[in-house]
Scaffold this active site. Structure first.
Site, PDB file in Angstrom:
ATOM      1  N   CYS A  57       0.829  -1.212   0.000  1.00 42.41           N
ATOM      2  CA  CYS A  57       0.000   0.000   0.000  1.00 42.41           C
ATOM      3  C   CYS A  57       0.864   1.263   0.000  1.00 42.41           C
ATOM      4  O   CYS A  57       1.581   1.537   0.970  1.00 42.41           O
ATOM      5  CB  CYS A  57      -0.921  -0.022   1.215  1.00 42.41           C
ATOM      6  SG  CYS A  57      -1.816   1.518   1.481  1.00 42.41           S
ATOM      7  N   CYS A  83      -0.050   3.877   2.619  1.00 41.94           N
ATOM      8  CA  CYS A  83       0.356   3.407   3.951  1.00 41.94           C
ATOM      9  C   CYS A  83       1.795   3.816   4.237  1.00 41.94           C
ATOM     10  O   CYS A  83       2.140   4.171   5.369  1.00 41.94           O
ATOM     11  CB  CYS A  83       0.220   1.884   4.054  1.00 41.94           C
ATOM     12  SG  CYS A  83      -1.491   1.302   3.895  1.00 41.94           S
TER      13      CYS A  83
END
Length: 317
Positions: free
Chosen positions: A242, A245
């Site tokens: 991600c 993230c």
């Protein structure tokens, strides 16, 4: 003045004495006096002989000849061991001789033969008073007064009952102190256990750091530890693939360092997909704000400003 020792309690409840009226005597430890055999059948002739011996004993007693009186009463008891009055009369003489244990043995024998022997209760009550057994003495003397009151019983009760009252008040006082002590001990134990739980919970959490979670049980342990400390938890779901993230990760670390009273827990959804499913995570990054095991708020996406605002809002409450 006679004293009666109070019960001793631990800690601040120390042993205390009550000041009681009356002088107790040293217990007599003579060999037990001669008693009759209650299983022997008593003839009329022996009953008559026993009555004569009893009368001689009463006469000797009235003249102050206590030893002689006891000898005559003992002979009467041997001749007629079924006579409650003979035992009770000898008990009275033993009381006057300051031999309370002997008096109690005779009074017990008299009451076994005749449970309604006022003289038996009276002599036993007076003997127990001599030994400082005030409550037992009062019980016997009250029964004697109920059966056949006389002035001597009344005078003895006036000496005994104030001591009984003092003992009862003393017992109530120390029962209250004992209860207070037990409550205090229970509270101290509660505080000790709480301190241990807080210490264990604090040891399980890393203030100022983002804690990576690697199992469902580890997550439950951390959430429980945070709840015991009434601390806010930010449960951060992420994934290695991600991009957002990776952007928000340093923000989380910075927030953890700034808000050290807030617990930051990080869960990789690929490593712990069962946990992600349990929390109904639909996208990453996702942040769940948890207090006392319950979700109170949520931020989805790499919303730096929103995350900072929510941490400040809930972390200070």
């Amino acid at each position: 003045m006679a004293t009666a020792g109070a019960s001793s309690f631990e800690d601040e409840i120390m042993e205390s004495d009550i000041e009681l009226e009356g002088e107790a005597v040293e217990p007599d430890n003579d060999p037990p006096q001669k008693m009759g055999d209650p299983s022997v059948e008593v003839s009329d002739e022996k009953r008559d002989q026993a009555q004569l011996c009893k009368n001689k004993g009463v006469d000797a007693f009235s003249e102050g000849k206590l030893d002689e009186a006891i000898e005559h009463l003992t002979e009467a008891i041997v001749l007629n061991p079924t006579s409650a009055i003979a035992y009770a009369t000898r008990a009275v003489i033993f009381v006057k001789s300051k031999k309370p244990n002997a008096a109690i043995r005779d009074a017990d024998a008299a009451l076994k033969i005749n449970p309604d022997s006022a003289k038996g209760y009276k002599s036993r009550g007076m003997a127990k008073a001599m030994l400082g057994k005030w409550e037992e003495a009062a019980q016997d003397l009250r029964m004697a007064a109920k059966l056949d009151y006389d002035e001597e019983i009344g005078a003895e009760l006036k000496k005994v009952e104030p001591n009984v009252l003092k003992i009862e008040e003393h017992r109530k006082k120390y029962e209250r102190l004992r209860k207070e002590r037990d409550i205090k001990k229970a509270e101290m134990e509660k505080q000790r256990k709480h301190a241990e739980e807080v210490s264990a919970a604090s040891a399980a959490l890393k203030d100022g750091d983002v804690i990576a979670i690697h199992s469902s049980s580890e997550l439950d342990t951390k959430l429980k530890a945070a709840s015991s400390l009434s601390r806010l938890v930010v449960l951060y779901f992420t994934a290695a693939w991600c991009g957002p993230c990776r952007f928000i990760g340093p923000v989380c670390k910075s927030l953890a360092e700034k808000h050290r009273n807030v617990v930051f827990l990080k869960v990789d959804i690929d490593e712990l997909n069962s946990v992600a499913y349990r929390w109904n995570v639909s996208s990453v990054p996702s942040f769940f704000f948890v207090r006392n095991g319950k979700e109170i708020d949520k931020v989805v996406g790499a919303d730096k400003n929103g995350l900072e605002r929510k941490v400040a809002q809930h972390g200070s409450s």
